[in-house]
Scaffold this active site. Structure first.
Site, PDB file in Angstrom:
ATOM      1  N   ASP A  34       0.884  -1.160   0.041  1.00 19.86           N
ATOM      2  CA  ASP A  34      -0.001  -0.069  -0.018  1.00 19.86           C
ATOM      3  C   ASP A  34       0.950   1.137  -0.091  1.00 19.86           C
ATOM      4  O   ASP A  34       2.190   1.070   0.143  1.00 19.86           O
ATOM      5  CB  ASP A  34      -0.929   0.110   1.227  1.00 19.86           C
ATOM      6  CG  ASP A  34      -2.409   0.489   0.795  1.00 19.86           C
ATOM      7  OD1 ASP A  34      -2.300   1.595   0.172  1.00 19.86           O
ATOM      8  OD2 ASP A  34      -3.331   0.005   1.176  1.00 19.86           O
ATOM      9  N   TYR A 148     -15.478   5.237 -11.871  1.00 17.27           N
ATOM     10  CA  TYR A 148     -15.347   4.187 -11.118  1.00 17.27           C
ATOM     11  C   TYR A 148     -16.038   3.087 -11.651  1.00 17.27           C
ATOM     12  O   TYR A 148     -15.445   1.867 -11.862  1.00 17.27           O
ATOM     13  CB  TYR A 148     -15.988   4.398  -9.517  1.00 17.27           C
ATOM     14  CG  TYR A 148     -16.016   3.318  -8.774  1.00 17.27           C
ATOM     15  CD1 TYR A 148     -14.718   3.097  -7.996  1.00 17.27           C
ATOM     16  CD2 TYR A 148     -17.068   2.465  -8.577  1.00 17.27           C
ATOM     17  CE1 TYR A 148     -14.920   2.007  -7.088  1.00 17.27           C
ATOM     18  CE2 TYR A 148     -16.968   1.264  -7.460  1.00 17.27           C
ATOM     19  CZ  TYR A 148     -15.889   1.155  -7.105  1.00 17.27           C
ATOM     20  OH  TYR A 148     -15.615   0.093  -6.007  1.00 17.27           O
ATOM     21  N   THR A 186     -19.060   5.606   4.534  1.00 18.94           N
ATOM     22  CA  THR A 186     -18.446   6.900   4.659  1.00 18.94           C
ATOM     23  C   THR A 186     -17.959   7.430   3.453  1.00 18.94           C
ATOM     24  O   THR A 186     -17.884   8.431   3.026  1.00 18.94           O
ATOM     25  CB  THR A 186     -17.320   7.169   5.906  1.00 18.94           C
ATOM     26  OG1 THR A 186     -18.072   6.700   7.023  1.00 18.94           O
ATOM     27  CG2 THR A 186     -16.979   8.656   5.952  1.00 18.94           C
TER      28      THR A 186
END
Length: 249
Positions: A34, A148, A186
């Site tokens: 990451d 997306y 969120t």
């Protein structure tokens, strides 16, 4: 998964962390990749033998460094799980070019670079398994989130194309497509969302799912682990929705 070495791209995220734990529980050695070194160290803590390698998945040199370190440390590479992604919610008319390019660069180009980087090592080792984590938004049109959706739809066909190309070399490539996830609300609503806004969206999405609940990170991780394992040795080029029946409607 005993003895297998698996790279988890996006390993510092919620889903990547859960997958790392479940893979390790099944006997695999995991390599977490990451962007944030600090987040990676946190994710790797408590997972015996885990290797954390800061990686920019949109950069081919960074991918090569990741593969080289994996081979130098463990001497083999058996699996890749591509979790890394960014979310864009804008529609076709309102998406800015910079957002479009960044979304595709990370979600689609990043996945392709990962496939490209691990194939030589898997070929040399006699085979392997790659699982690209897409989305139900890459299977059906939902309106909005254009960049997306395009990136995840592209990942689906990337997986199928690579599955055919490398099948004879013992390398399997599949894709898993999560439905609405409880731990991502969120991100969907936005960083300034309050609890009531998240609850409203969760209720709306839950009503769309025949099984009557949102997905959990474990739901996705179990599917990824299965496809990486030898139990799925005759499965390649498959889209596996993990969505509570959402896309079956």
């Amino acid at each position: 998964m005993n003895g297998k070495v698996v790279i988890i791209a996006g390993g510092a995220g919620v889903q990547g962390r859960v997958a790392a734990r479940l893979l390790a529980d099944a006997g695999a050695t995991v390599v977490l990749a990451d962007l944030s070194a600090a987040d990676l160290e946190t994710a790797a803590a408590g997972i015996e033998g885990a290797l954390a390698v800061p990686t920019d998945i949109s950069d081919p040199d960074s991918w090569q460094t990741l593969v080289d370190r994996t081979l130098a440390t463990f001497g083999r590479l058996d699996g890749l799980a591509n979790f890394a992604a960014v979310l864009s919610r804008a529609g076709a008319e309102t998406t800015e070019l910079a957002v479009w390019e960044r979304t595709l660069k990370i979600n689609l180009t990043g996945a392709w670079l990962g496939v490209k980087a691990v194939i030589p090592a898997m070929r040399a080792g006699g085979g392997g398994s790659i699982v690209n984590v897409g989305s139900v938004d890459g299977l059906v049109g939902r309106g909005g989130g254009t960049a997306y959706q395009a990136s995840k739809g592209g990942m689906r066909l990337l997986s199928k194309s690579a599955a055919i190309e490398f099948a004879a070399q013992g390398i399997r490539v599949n894709s898993v497509h999560p439905g609405p996830m409880k731990n991502r609300m969120t991100n969907v609503v936005g960083p300034k969302a309050d609890a009531s806004g998240i609850a409203t969206l969760e209720a709306k999405l839950t009503a769309q799912v025949p099984m009557g609940r949102l997905g959990a990170a474990e739901d996705i991780a179990y599917a990824v682990r299965f496809l990486l394992s030898d139990e799925a040795s005759f499965i390649t080029g498959v889209d596996l929705p993990v969505d509570g029946g959402l896309t079956a409607q």
